[in-house]
Write an enzyme that holds these catalytic residues in place. Sequence first.
Site, PDB file in Angstrom:
ATOM      1  N   SER A 149      -0.311 111.072  35.153  1.00 17.03           N
ATOM      2  CA  SER A 149      -0.788 111.814  36.325  1.00 17.03           C
ATOM      3  C   SER A 149      -0.117 113.169  36.513  1.00 17.03           C
ATOM      4  O   SER A 149      -0.652 114.015  37.208  1.00 17.03           O
ATOM      5  CB  SER A 149      -0.597 110.963  37.573  1.00 17.03           C
ATOM      6  N   HIS A 167      -6.078 107.131  36.421  1.00 18.08           N
ATOM      7  CA  HIS A 167      -6.638 108.487  36.295  1.00 18.08           C
ATOM      8  C   HIS A 167      -7.642 108.597  35.155  1.00 18.08           C
ATOM      9  O   HIS A 167      -8.153 109.690  34.893  1.00 18.08           O
ATOM     10  CB  HIS A 167      -5.523 109.519  36.118  1.00 18.08           C
ATOM     11  N   LYS A 214      -9.469 106.412  43.250  1.00 16.33           N
ATOM     12  CA  LYS A 214      -9.474 107.803  42.784  1.00 16.33           C
ATOM     13  C   LYS A 214     -10.911 108.223  42.485  1.00 16.33           C
ATOM     14  O   LYS A 214     -11.654 108.521  43.411  1.00 16.33           O
ATOM     15  CB  LYS A 214      -8.513 107.964  41.619  1.00 16.33           C
TER      16      LYS A 214
HETATM   17  C1  LIG Z   1      -2.638 106.258  41.741  1.00 18.83           C
HETATM   18  C2  LIG Z   1      -2.129 105.283  40.779  1.00 18.83           C
HETATM   19  C3  LIG Z   1      -1.952 103.946  41.147  1.00 18.83           C
HETATM   20  C4  LIG Z   1      -2.169 103.476  42.555  1.00 18.83           C
HETATM   21  O1  LIG Z   1      -3.541 103.294  42.854  1.00 18.83           O
HETATM   22  P1  LIG Z   1      -3.955 103.054  44.374  1.00 18.83           P
HETATM   23  O2  LIG Z   1      -5.298 102.419  44.284  1.00 18.83           O
HETATM   24  O3  LIG Z   1      -3.976 104.373  45.044  1.00 18.83           O
HETATM   25  O4  LIG Z   1      -2.946 102.122  44.963  1.00 18.83           O
HETATM   26  C5  LIG Z   1      -1.524 103.051  40.177  1.00 18.83           C
HETATM   27  N1  LIG Z   1      -1.269 103.459  38.913  1.00 18.83           N
HETATM   28  C6  LIG Z   1      -1.410 104.732  38.530  1.00 18.83           C
HETATM   29  C7  LIG Z   1      -1.131 105.124  37.113  1.00 18.83           C
HETATM   30  C8  LIG Z   1      -1.844 105.698  39.446  1.00 18.83           C
HETATM   31  O5  LIG Z   1      -1.981 106.965  39.071  1.00 18.83           O
END
Ligand SMILES: *Cc1c(COP(=O)(O)O)cnc(C)c1O
Length: 395
Positions: free
Chosen positions: A182, A210, A242
């Site tokens: 990310s 992502h 996301k």
């Molecule tokens: C954003 C993210 C999460 C968390 O996801 P949410 O649904 O917002 O709790 C978990 N793992 C990674 C790699 C992320 O980028």
Amino acid sequence: MSISLTDRLQSELQGLRDSGLLIHPRVLESPNRAHSRIAGQDVINLASNNYLGFADHPVIKERAAAYLRDWGAGAGAVRTIAGTMQIHEDFEEQLARFKHTGSALVLHSGFTTNQGVLGTVLKEGDVVISDELNHASIIDGLRLTKATKKIYKHADMDDLERALRENDTDGLKLVVTDGVFSMDGDIAPLDRIVAVARRYGAVTYVDDAHGSGVLGEAGRGTVHHFGFDQEDDVIQVGTLSKAWGVVGGYAAGHADLRELLINRARPYLFSTAQPPAVVGALSAAIDLVQEDPSFMKRLWDNTHYFKAEIERLGFDHLGSETPITPVIFGEASAAFEASRMLLDRGIFAVGLGFPTVPKDLARIRNIITAEHTREDLDQALAAYAEVGRELGVIR
Ligand SMILES: *Cc1c(COP(=O)(O)O)cnc(C)c1O
């Protein structure tokens, strides 16, 4: 005498303030869209994870409203008691079909999915080998297991192989990686990771937060991007928060994975099911991306355009390969100043510094979406050009 809560809170906050790490989230005064409102100002939003523009999409909101009307505001219980509705079951089948996996289970967030799945699959005597840049929720999930934990250098296959060779076990071996990282926007070399893992009899676990809705045909994810499909030795987890625009997490893979999680995963067993409107919105999101290929096309056209222009201006984006586009400013203070200057010019993009990213690689992280227009991107690029020159980052 023990310390008072007031003293504890104040000393913790002062520590954060002193190290410049105290956070004040910016408040959106509108839905999260390519154009949002902050502090009474219309801004072009480059800070969201709303890759496909689904967070406020009318088709998705309509199905959310229908499910709200027909199924209620809440699920009413944890799923093993009385919280599993037909819509929860149907959506999981839809997701497994979409991902081409033997089964899929939905949890409340990507964060709790890592806790639930890692905490369930791994036991004492197992070995788990994790990329050093993996997400916080993976790190926390691994804390819940008694497995032996090893770290390998970021995306370094020689180091992964060394860790696998040095840590043999009769138990389960698991290699854990983000699909897309990310901070830098780089894609895990999954073709090579799976090959190395297989050589040592290890299972690969991909957190595709992502990559879901971003990579692979119709956004099926990083695993599909590399040409894998029905693989029993690959576990895919990810978020529905996301690109899919709502909230939730999923685990998809082996046909028996779902049933074990239903019986053992603590976030499944001890936390109430997702509300019907969320399930409706998500089912519409998975339909929409398959019915209308223009979302993926706009996402990638915009991504390629913005990256090429940022590069042409003379900025460093670390060679990112995804819509995550870091723009390097060097010192944290410069990145934070740039973020303020961009906001003055109507561009909302967040500065990130140490310890989130390495000391000399403080940056602004932009996430390009399908919802941005060419004019939005041009306006953002013009602002970047001014700010970069003023701060001496480009000429
Ligand atoms: C954003 C993210 C999460 C968390 O996801 P949410 O649904 O917002 O709790 C978990 N793992 C990674 C790699 C992320 O980028």
